[in-house]
Enzyme design. Sequence first.
Site, PDB file in Angstrom:
ATOM      1  N   HIS A  72       0.449  -1.101   0.020  1.00 58.38           N
ATOM      2  CA  HIS A  72      -0.392  -0.378   0.293  1.00 58.38           C
ATOM      3  C   HIS A  72       0.721   1.575  -0.028  1.00 58.38           C
ATOM      4  O   HIS A  72       2.272   1.549   0.203  1.00 58.38           O
ATOM      5  CB  HIS A  72      -1.234  -0.510   1.104  1.00 58.38           C
ATOM      6  CG  HIS A  72      -2.165  -1.211   0.468  1.00 58.38           C
ATOM      7  ND1 HIS A  72      -1.824  -2.514   1.147  1.00 58.38           N
ATOM      8  CD2 HIS A  72      -3.181  -0.829   0.710  1.00 58.38           C
ATOM      9  CE1 HIS A  72      -3.030  -2.817   0.914  1.00 58.38           C
ATOM     10  NE2 HIS A  72      -4.017  -2.378   0.748  1.00 58.38           N
ATOM     11  N   GLU A  92      -9.611   7.277  -3.729  1.00 58.80           N
ATOM     12  CA  GLU A  92     -10.177   6.770  -2.367  1.00 58.80           C
ATOM     13  C   GLU A  92      -9.554   7.853  -1.365  1.00 58.80           C
ATOM     14  O   GLU A  92     -10.064   8.342  -0.854  1.00 58.80           O
ATOM     15  CB  GLU A  92      -9.575   5.470  -1.774  1.00 58.80           C
ATOM     16  CG  GLU A  92     -10.660   4.404  -2.359  1.00 58.80           C
ATOM     17  CD  GLU A  92      -9.392   2.531  -2.493  1.00 58.80           C
ATOM     18  OE1 GLU A  92     -10.533   1.811  -2.899  1.00 58.80           O
ATOM     19  OE2 GLU A  92      -8.177   2.492  -1.507  1.00 58.80           O
ATOM     20  N   GLN A  93      -8.443   8.063  -2.024  1.00 56.54           N
ATOM     21  CA  GLN A  93      -7.257   9.498  -1.374  1.00 56.54           C
ATOM     22  C   GLN A  93      -8.027  10.989  -1.802  1.00 56.54           C
ATOM     23  O   GLN A  93      -8.289  11.476  -0.416  1.00 56.54           O
ATOM     24  CB  GLN A  93      -5.568   9.371  -1.500  1.00 56.54           C
ATOM     25  CG  GLN A  93      -5.615   8.570  -0.896  1.00 56.54           C
ATOM     26  CD  GLN A  93      -4.365   8.892  -1.140  1.00 56.54           C
ATOM     27  OE1 GLN A  93      -3.643   9.178  -0.992  1.00 56.54           O
ATOM     28  NE2 GLN A  93      -3.170   7.364  -0.829  1.00 56.54           N
ATOM     29  N   VAL A 125      -1.908   2.077   7.078  1.00 51.63           N
ATOM     30  CA  VAL A 125      -2.696   1.365   6.232  1.00 51.63           C
ATOM     31  C   VAL A 125      -4.629   2.135   6.992  1.00 51.63           C
ATOM     32  O   VAL A 125      -4.882   1.333   8.156  1.00 51.63           O
ATOM     33  CB  VAL A 125      -3.251   0.016   5.430  1.00 51.63           C
ATOM     34  CG1 VAL A 125      -4.529  -0.182   4.836  1.00 51.63           C
ATOM     35  CG2 VAL A 125      -1.593  -0.407   4.881  1.00 51.63           C
ATOM     36  N   ALA A 128      -9.196   4.830   3.416  1.00 52.74           N
ATOM     37  CA  ALA A 128      -9.769   5.953   3.436  1.00 52.74           C
ATOM     38  C   ALA A 128     -11.256   6.927   3.475  1.00 52.74           C
ATOM     39  O   ALA A 128     -11.587   7.335   3.293  1.00 52.74           O
ATOM     40  CB  ALA A 128      -8.680   6.500   2.560  1.00 52.74           C
TER      41      ALA A 128
END
Length: 180
Positions: A72, A92-93, A125, A128
């Site tokens: 990741h 996702e971020q 991790v 998110a």
Amino acid sequence: MESRARDISEVNGMDYEQFIEVFGNVIEHCSLCAAAVWRYRPFRDVKHLHEEIGRFIDDLPEAGREGILRSHPDLAGRLAGLGQLTEESKREQKAAGMDGLSQEERNQMETMNNQYRKQFGFPFVICARQNKKTAILQGLATRLKNSPQAELAKGIIEVKKICYLRLLDLVEHEGVESRL
């Protein structure tokens, strides 16, 4: 292959190469997970597919689980700055607001990411899509206090959440919980 939700019967009918092409990144940069669970078809539904991936991960030795975490990227890290995240990680971020960090937040994130990596040997991790930037920054600060064993376990729980949400993007799931 185009990105769309597939019926579980279509998933079950995929040959090995198709399956890897579609599901090879549900665990970031770790197509081995998809390769390993292909043999367990037919899947009843998306939850069954997720359970098989989770079982595969849980059965890995500690070094294998650490390797999954090392696959990741750092949140808001160097790869994000260079535009080199996977499409999934970019979305996702961005959804978590990591692309809108102030310079102060970016510096704080970089410092804590580096400290975390040095302390645990793998990146921080967190799912998110289930968090926003403030919760992510707080979570990182809090999790720096954990033991290596606790953090490995927590990191794997987060990987499984990420995987589940990615699977929901790829497999039709009417009536299935969208949160673990």
